[in-house]
Design a protein around this motif. Sequence first.
Motif, PDB file in Angstrom:
ATOM      1  N   ARG A 185      -7.535  -3.051  -2.721  1.00  0.00           N
ATOM      2  CA  ARG A 185      -7.282  -4.421  -3.177  1.00  0.00           C
ATOM      3  C   ARG A 185      -6.873  -5.290  -1.976  1.00  0.00           C
ATOM      4  N   LEU A 186      -7.097  -6.580  -2.099  1.00  0.00           N
ATOM      5  CA  LEU A 186      -6.590  -7.564  -1.137  1.00  0.00           C
ATOM      6  C   LEU A 186      -7.045  -7.344   0.309  1.00  0.00           C
ATOM      7  N   TYR A 187      -6.377  -6.474   1.020  1.00  0.00           N
ATOM      8  CA  TYR A 187      -6.817  -6.126   2.367  1.00  0.00           C
ATOM      9  C   TYR A 187      -7.231  -4.659   2.331  1.00  0.00           C
ATOM     10  N   PRO A 188      -8.521  -4.371   2.130  1.00  0.00           N
ATOM     11  CA  PRO A 188      -8.922  -2.962   2.044  1.00  0.00           C
ATOM     12  C   PRO A 188      -8.522  -2.200   3.316  1.00  0.00           C
ATOM     13  N   TYR A 242       5.168  -7.167  -3.595  1.00  0.00           N
ATOM     14  CA  TYR A 242       5.180  -6.914  -2.162  1.00  0.00           C
ATOM     15  C   TYR A 242       5.454  -8.255  -1.494  1.00  0.00           C
ATOM     16  N   THR A 261       2.462   5.699  -1.722  1.00  0.00           N
ATOM     17  CA  THR A 261       1.557   5.171  -0.698  1.00  0.00           C
ATOM     18  C   THR A 261       2.277   4.678   0.551  1.00  0.00           C
ATOM     19  N   VAL A 264       2.717 -10.057   0.600  1.00  0.00           N
ATOM     20  CA  VAL A 264       1.526 -10.689   0.019  1.00  0.00           C
ATOM     21  C   VAL A 264       1.871 -11.575  -1.179  1.00  0.00           C
ATOM     22  N   MET A 299       0.114  -6.432   4.779  1.00  0.00           N
ATOM     23  CA  MET A 299      -1.064  -6.469   3.921  1.00  0.00           C
ATOM     24  C   MET A 299      -0.839  -5.818   2.558  1.00  0.00           C
ATOM     25  N   GLY A 300       0.428  -5.699   2.156  1.00  0.00           N
ATOM     26  CA  GLY A 300       0.720  -5.138   0.840  1.00  0.00           C
ATOM     27  C   GLY A 300       0.443  -3.658   0.737  1.00  0.00           C
ATOM     28  N   LYS A 301       0.620  -2.920   1.821  1.00  0.00           N
ATOM     29  CA  LYS A 301       0.289  -1.506   1.798  1.00  0.00           C
ATOM     30  C   LYS A 301       1.474  -0.591   2.155  1.00  0.00           C
ATOM     31  N   CYS A 302       2.194  -0.930   3.213  1.00  0.00           N
ATOM     32  CA  CYS A 302       3.193   0.040   3.720  1.00  0.00           C
ATOM     33  C   CYS A 302       4.381   0.152   2.788  1.00  0.00           C
ATOM     34  N   PHE A 306      -5.263   0.818  -5.174  1.00  0.00           N
ATOM     35  CA  PHE A 306      -4.225   0.272  -4.310  1.00  0.00           C
ATOM     36  C   PHE A 306      -4.756  -0.035  -2.909  1.00  0.00           C
ATOM     37  N   TYR A 307      -5.500   0.896  -2.335  1.00  0.00           N
ATOM     38  CA  TYR A 307      -5.921   0.736  -0.940  1.00  0.00           C
ATOM     39  C   TYR A 307      -7.168  -0.128  -0.769  1.00  0.00           C
TER      40      TYR A 307
END
Lengths: 348, 273
Positions: A105-108, B253, A242, B256, B241-244, A102-103
Amino acid sequence: MRLFKIKRENLIPFLRGLEGFGELWGPVKKGESFVYARAKPEDFDMTALRTIIPAKKFFLPSKFTSLKFKDNRWEDDYRPRKRVIFGLHPCEIHALNIYHKFYTRLYPDPYYLRAKAATLVVGLSCIPDEHCFCYATGTSTVNEGFDLFLTDLGDRFLVWVGSPRGEDSLKLVEKFLQEASQEDIHKYVSWRKKRDASFRLKIDLDGMPEIVSFSYDSPIWEKMGKACLSCGTCTMVCPTCTCFDLEDEYDLRRDEMKRERFWYSCVFREYSMVAGGHNFREARSERLKLWYTHKLVGFMSEYGSPACTGCGRCVVSCPVGINVVSVVKALKNEETAALWVKMEVENA
Amino acid sequence: MPDRARIVRKYDLTEDVRFFQVRICDQEKVFPLTSTYSPGQFMMISLPYVGEAPFSITSTPSRPGLFEFCIRKVGRLTSKLFELEENDFIWLRGPFGNGFPVEKMIGKDLLFVAGGLGAAPLRSLLLYALDNRDLFGKLFYLHGARTPRDMLFREEFFQLKQRKDFQCYLTVDEDPEGNWPFDKGVVTSLFKYVKVNPKNTAAVVCGPPVMYKYVVEEFIKLGIPDANIYMTLERKMKCGMGKCGQCVVGHKYVCVDGPVFTLWDVKNIKGLI
């Protein structure tokens, strides 16, 4: 395949030797439960199963300063300390593998990558209790994601090397290592049979992605919503959750601004609320539905496996019994003792 | 790390919506950032001590050099942004999001429907299409606002209406001052002017949540396929950035995988609108 063994009496000096890599952390007893703590190896509890908070806290702390702003400049000085984390069970390592996918991918995520580089993962085998269901999620054994993995065979531990860094770290403890023999492998095979036979919780996650999708309008979400306290415990203890939030804090003493990053929860009311007050998920049932669809459907389509590793933390933590086990059973019309299932709702 | 940018121009579009033109301070980044994004992408604007939030880019990559935003004063960050003067600094991250699939739209008729602040992201694609007019077929732009005073880019559209190579229709729900020269009524009432080849049309809608259902019904009535109907959505976002996770819908997401989705996505992923 690099496989060694160490004698049981050498475990403590072995772990002490690994401290050459960084601070030693492992499971210690706290009240009725366990936590990962910085401690002497003799204080580690070898029987510990799930800790209250999973090992994700080492990779992205529950709260840290992601950016600082001072004199019109942004600065990122997050530098995690070097650590050896001992006692991670297969479910925990599988969760970290999901975290990793997850962390990166795309924007590390730069913060994650730094912590990952600073952390030596030393796994440990376990015997399940009545809340473990990693056999159902296919995560009872782990092949990657650790640097070293120890299997407790009574008078000895098998030491499986999982990474070049793990191999390097063994130079610190070379004198305790012996090559594993055929007899050790036989012992491992019978240990594994015994372990596999000791699961007590019966649950089958088969069919989960589509059954959750098809059940979008099921009244069970309403029932859950009625019982849920929106406390956020499930998301904090879940090793694959996450989500985070960011907030600017002003430090008066140092005259600088800190952009704090901290764990956040999709069951909180403000989670999907935008400026102006519109809330995309006003109802608790909507927010729970998001949690379960994301865990059991979303991850399947993105990563090919559900984002549940059967650790049982939600099972022991949710005050009203909303957890992967009771939800999956309810979705599959199976018997469950969970209180929320008995909630009365209008469209049931 | 956010990039510092200077507000080079600002003016009010309506009572509570302000137009900002900003220029990235780092000269090396100006052209790469302002010429390569897709219409429909967004940026995270931040003010230290206040916070950060996503905003649609309303300028077009076909006119590089500056980023433009239209911002409604609605919360903590936007109130602070409204206190800033020209030459003050803001900080930008991005551009983020998928943006409109411009390549898939080439050769097609384009039908835009904007409501209220929804004009902000659509203006980016509209200006892009007008700057590359030969790449597209017929071009229809329908824009609705509550009153003439609430219509974003009013003067700009009055000017654009002069162009003979595209059809621009403007409407207002109410006209309290009684001097509105164009249509009155909801934006769907403008569909009577639309003459496109439905099988070869890309339709785009952005506006307040209530508007989507009615506009999409009109698109379907015209016979435009699900996969050619695009909408751009709003969500709370913190990282871009598809994380939070705060923009998650189903397994998407929005920051993204969106904010642009097709009607098929919306039907398939429950909860998008």
